[in-house]
Design an enzyme around this catalytic site. Sequence first.
Site, PDB file in Angstrom:
ATOM      1  N   GLY A  94       5.372   0.878   8.631  1.00 36.42           N
ATOM      2  CA  GLY A  94       3.978   0.992   8.189  1.00 36.42           C
ATOM      3  C   GLY A  94       3.512  -0.240   7.423  1.00 36.42           C
ATOM      4  O   GLY A  94       4.294  -0.883   6.728  1.00 36.42           O
ATOM      5  N   ARG A 146       7.504   0.505  14.989  1.00 33.91           N
ATOM      6  CA  ARG A 146       8.519   1.379  14.411  1.00 33.91           C
ATOM      7  C   ARG A 146       9.793   1.509  15.255  1.00 33.91           C
ATOM      8  O   ARG A 146      10.589   2.422  15.047  1.00 33.91           O
ATOM      9  CB  ARG A 146       7.927   2.778  14.180  1.00 33.91           C
ATOM     10  CG  ARG A 146       6.934   2.850  13.031  1.00 33.91           C
ATOM     11  CD  ARG A 146       6.736   4.263  12.551  1.00 33.91           C
ATOM     12  NE  ARG A 146       5.766   4.341  11.479  1.00 33.91           N
ATOM     13  CZ  ARG A 146       6.057   4.093  10.198  1.00 33.91           C
ATOM     14  NH1 ARG A 146       7.287   3.768   9.843  1.00 33.91           N
ATOM     15  NH2 ARG A 146       5.118   4.182   9.276  1.00 33.91           N
ATOM     16  N   ASP A 155      14.918   2.265   5.983  1.00 37.07           N
ATOM     17  CA  ASP A 155      15.588   2.321   7.280  1.00 37.07           C
ATOM     18  C   ASP A 155      15.699   0.933   7.915  1.00 37.07           C
ATOM     19  O   ASP A 155      16.742   0.576   8.454  1.00 37.07           O
ATOM     20  CB  ASP A 155      14.832   3.254   8.239  1.00 37.07           C
ATOM     21  CG  ASP A 155      15.131   4.711   7.925  1.00 37.07           C
ATOM     22  OD1 ASP A 155      16.134   4.970   7.222  1.00 37.07           O
ATOM     23  OD2 ASP A 155      14.359   5.583   8.362  1.00 37.07           O
ATOM     24  N   LYS A 166       9.760  -3.499   1.582  1.00 38.22           N
ATOM     25  CA  LYS A 166       8.360  -3.166   1.835  1.00 38.22           C
ATOM     26  C   LYS A 166       8.180  -1.664   1.949  1.00 38.22           C
ATOM     27  O   LYS A 166       9.023  -1.002   2.546  1.00 38.22           O
ATOM     28  CB  LYS A 166       7.927  -3.829   3.142  1.00 38.22           C
ATOM     29  CG  LYS A 166       6.595  -3.404   3.668  1.00 38.22           C
ATOM     30  CD  LYS A 166       6.650  -2.815   5.090  1.00 38.22           C
ATOM     31  CE  LYS A 166       7.343  -1.507   5.203  1.00 38.22           C
ATOM     32  NZ  LYS A 166       7.119  -0.761   6.435  1.00 38.22           N
ATOM     33  N   THR A 167       7.187  -1.079   1.396  1.00 40.72           N
ATOM     34  CA  THR A 167       6.645   0.249   1.715  1.00 40.72           C
ATOM     35  C   THR A 167       5.698   0.678   0.606  1.00 40.72           C
ATOM     36  O   THR A 167       6.036   0.556  -0.584  1.00 40.72           O
ATOM     37  CB  THR A 167       7.700   1.356   1.933  1.00 40.72           C
ATOM     38  OG1 THR A 167       6.996   2.560   2.209  1.00 40.72           O
ATOM     39  CG2 THR A 167       8.656   1.598   0.778  1.00 40.72           C
ATOM     40  N   ILE A 168       4.535   1.159   1.021  1.00 41.03           N
ATOM     41  CA  ILE A 168       3.599   1.670   0.009  1.00 41.03           C
ATOM     42  C   ILE A 168       4.195   2.901  -0.668  1.00 41.03           C
ATOM     43  O   ILE A 168       3.806   3.246  -1.777  1.00 41.03           O
ATOM     44  CB  ILE A 168       2.221   2.043   0.605  1.00 41.03           C
ATOM     45  CG1 ILE A 168       2.346   3.124   1.680  1.00 41.03           C
ATOM     46  CG2 ILE A 168       1.491   0.813   1.133  1.00 41.03           C
ATOM     47  CD1 ILE A 168       1.042   3.842   1.993  1.00 41.03           C
ATOM     48  N   ASP A 169       5.145   3.576   0.009  1.00 44.27           N
ATOM     49  CA  ASP A 169       5.666   4.846  -0.513  1.00 44.27           C
ATOM     50  C   ASP A 169       6.408   4.693  -1.841  1.00 44.27           C
ATOM     51  O   ASP A 169       6.596   5.665  -2.565  1.00 44.27           O
ATOM     52  CB  ASP A 169       6.623   5.484   0.509  1.00 44.27           C
ATOM     53  CG  ASP A 169       5.915   5.833   1.808  1.00 44.27           C
ATOM     54  OD1 ASP A 169       4.679   5.677   1.870  1.00 44.27           O
ATOM     55  OD2 ASP A 169       6.589   6.244   2.761  1.00 44.27           O
ATOM     56  N   TYR A 196     -17.664  21.406  -6.931  1.00 45.88           N
ATOM     57  CA  TYR A 196     -16.595  21.424  -5.929  1.00 45.88           C
ATOM     58  C   TYR A 196     -15.204  21.275  -6.553  1.00 45.88           C
ATOM     59  O   TYR A 196     -15.040  20.582  -7.567  1.00 45.88           O
ATOM     60  CB  TYR A 196     -16.739  20.249  -4.955  1.00 45.88           C
ATOM     61  CG  TYR A 196     -17.901  20.341  -4.010  1.00 45.88           C
ATOM     62  CD1 TYR A 196     -18.053  21.446  -3.173  1.00 45.88           C
ATOM     63  CD2 TYR A 196     -18.841  19.308  -3.945  1.00 45.88           C
ATOM     64  CE1 TYR A 196     -19.127  21.514  -2.285  1.00 45.88           C
ATOM     65  CE2 TYR A 196     -19.906  19.376  -3.065  1.00 45.88           C
ATOM     66  CZ  TYR A 196     -20.044  20.478  -2.240  1.00 45.88           C
ATOM     67  OH  TYR A 196     -21.091  20.547  -1.377  1.00 45.88           O
ATOM     68  N   GLU A 245      -6.496   4.090   4.118  1.00 44.92           N
ATOM     69  CA  GLU A 245      -7.502   3.347   3.346  1.00 44.92           C
ATOM     70  C   GLU A 245      -6.864   2.270   2.479  1.00 44.92           C
ATOM     71  O   GLU A 245      -7.529   1.309   2.080  1.00 44.92           O
ATOM     72  CB  GLU A 245      -8.271   4.305   2.413  1.00 44.92           C
ATOM     73  CG  GLU A 245      -9.146   5.318   3.102  1.00 44.92           C
ATOM     74  CD  GLU A 245      -8.383   6.514   3.672  1.00 44.92           C
ATOM     75  OE1 GLU A 245      -7.141   6.511   3.635  1.00 44.92           O
ATOM     76  OE2 GLU A 245      -9.048   7.432   4.166  1.00 44.92           O
TER      77      GLU A 245
END
Length: 546
Positions: A74, A138, A169, A195-198, A236, A418
């Site tokens: 990603g 991927r 991974d 790397k990873t936004i997670d 809301y 986003e």
Amino acid sequence: MQRVRAEYQPKLPKTLQHTVKVKQGDATQSVADQEEIQKLFPNTYGLPIVEFEVDDAPSRVEEPFNVGIILSGGQAPGGHNVVSGIFDGIKKLNRESRLYGFLMGPQGFVDHQYMELTAGIIKDYRNTGGFDIIGSGRTKLETPEQFDKGLKILEELNIKALVIIGGDDSNTNAAVLAEYYKAKGVDVQVIGCPKTIDGDLKNKWIETSFGFDTACKVYSEVIGNIQRDCNSAKKYYHFIKLMGRSASHIALECALQTQPNICIISEEVAAKRMTLDNIVSYIAYVVSERAKLGWNFGTVLIPEGLIEFIPSMKQLINELNDVLTEHADEVASLEEMERLQKVHSYLTPVNAELFKSLPKAIALQLTLDRDSHGNVQVSLIETEKLISEMVEKRLEEMKEQGLYSGKFATQHHFFGYEGRCADPSNFDADYTYALGYNAAMLINAGLTGYMSSVRNLTAPTEEWIAGGIPITMMMNMERRHGKMKPVIQKALVELNGKPYLKFASQRETCALNTLYQYPGPIQYFGPSEICDRPSMTLLLEHDKIS
Ligand code: FBP
């Protein structure tokens, strides 16, 4: 903005502003399962941690050398700066060195799809988000056939080293590839970049993965905007699902930045063995308490991976996987209602009851979407809708019992794409450029099987520590697709860690008050304390804030 931002010169750690030499640490061990990992990586196990220090020798090396890069998985903000950092690093060492990018991820390496990255191309991508300079993919690099096919193109292009920019991974695969080439006596080095936004590729030596900072800042900006709207209209409940695959780091960081009324942390749900019903009850309780204060509005953050952390849901999904595999043809031919009834009839009583309690749309989703391994694709489940619908049902019951008399209207959001390609924050722009430049120095030092590591990230950039960590050091054995495999240990949210404890200490107050924070957009120019500030997760983990 694009033009001015292109001219931003990322800051480098002081050491990397000079010629560097390697300072070797002691031999290392994997975080667990040492014997098995050593057996699987006889040539690259136990290597020392290395740190760079300033050298007086001239920076130029006699022989030019070529480097290949792969962007894997990603997108994460800063990828282009890793590329420009590597480019500047190898050119600093020798102007004739060349950089090749394999197209659309690891598959480009296997299929020999590549392009040379020249100064003219790189110029247009400096400090920009996205991976579009060469694309990403991927495909898993894991078989000797793939390694050998890739080797052919490396030899053809006279590539000395391959840099794999990816998550846990992909970096695991980088280690396997490094070991394979070493065992084969091939002179190709493999270096990984975190790397990873997670945010789940981190440990003592890799303080954060790149992209996490920017992505969380983008989501927090939008959550803040929603909260302002929410507090203006006061009508809301906003249910906001946040990317992050399995770990809840993104949701937690956004909660710290924006102070929503509720944030569910998957790791806590698993540790306390909470049921879906427990989560629904908690949210309904907060909604009813707020209603007593006259507030029929609020914000709820939900991590993308929540479903898999709810033990009872996990059990149901496992049984559904079996039932749907066994009765695939029979179930596929049925109409919606009949299909639900049929699947229900095959489930064991506990799972059948839970299945029946789910909103119809979600139950159907669980019987439909399967991945290539035949498993339910939990990431496609609209958890935010599942939960809000169940909360609505619970509130109706409470109303009948005279326990609740408010209004409950909902809006749903899912934030992920986003933020994945946003222009990197100054932190990520500097961090990624340093990671790339540092990778070039690791290559020059002749190392393989290492991850580029830049540490001390809460100090000013000048004081960041550059070096390399043997990838095998971060590994343990885990069951994957039914087999035990060596993998980099994934970092989940730690329930005794400072970020979670900070969140937990203020969540009751945030639930029963309206204490929203509005971080606003990422600032690229201006005072350093605003523009260069790292994530709250990092600041808390390093005791820089309390
Ligand atoms: P990586 O682990 O490869 O960095 O991917 C992160 C991520 O953004 C997850 O948060 C998300 O679940 C996943 O990618 C979505 O990927 P895709 O768009 O390929 O389905």
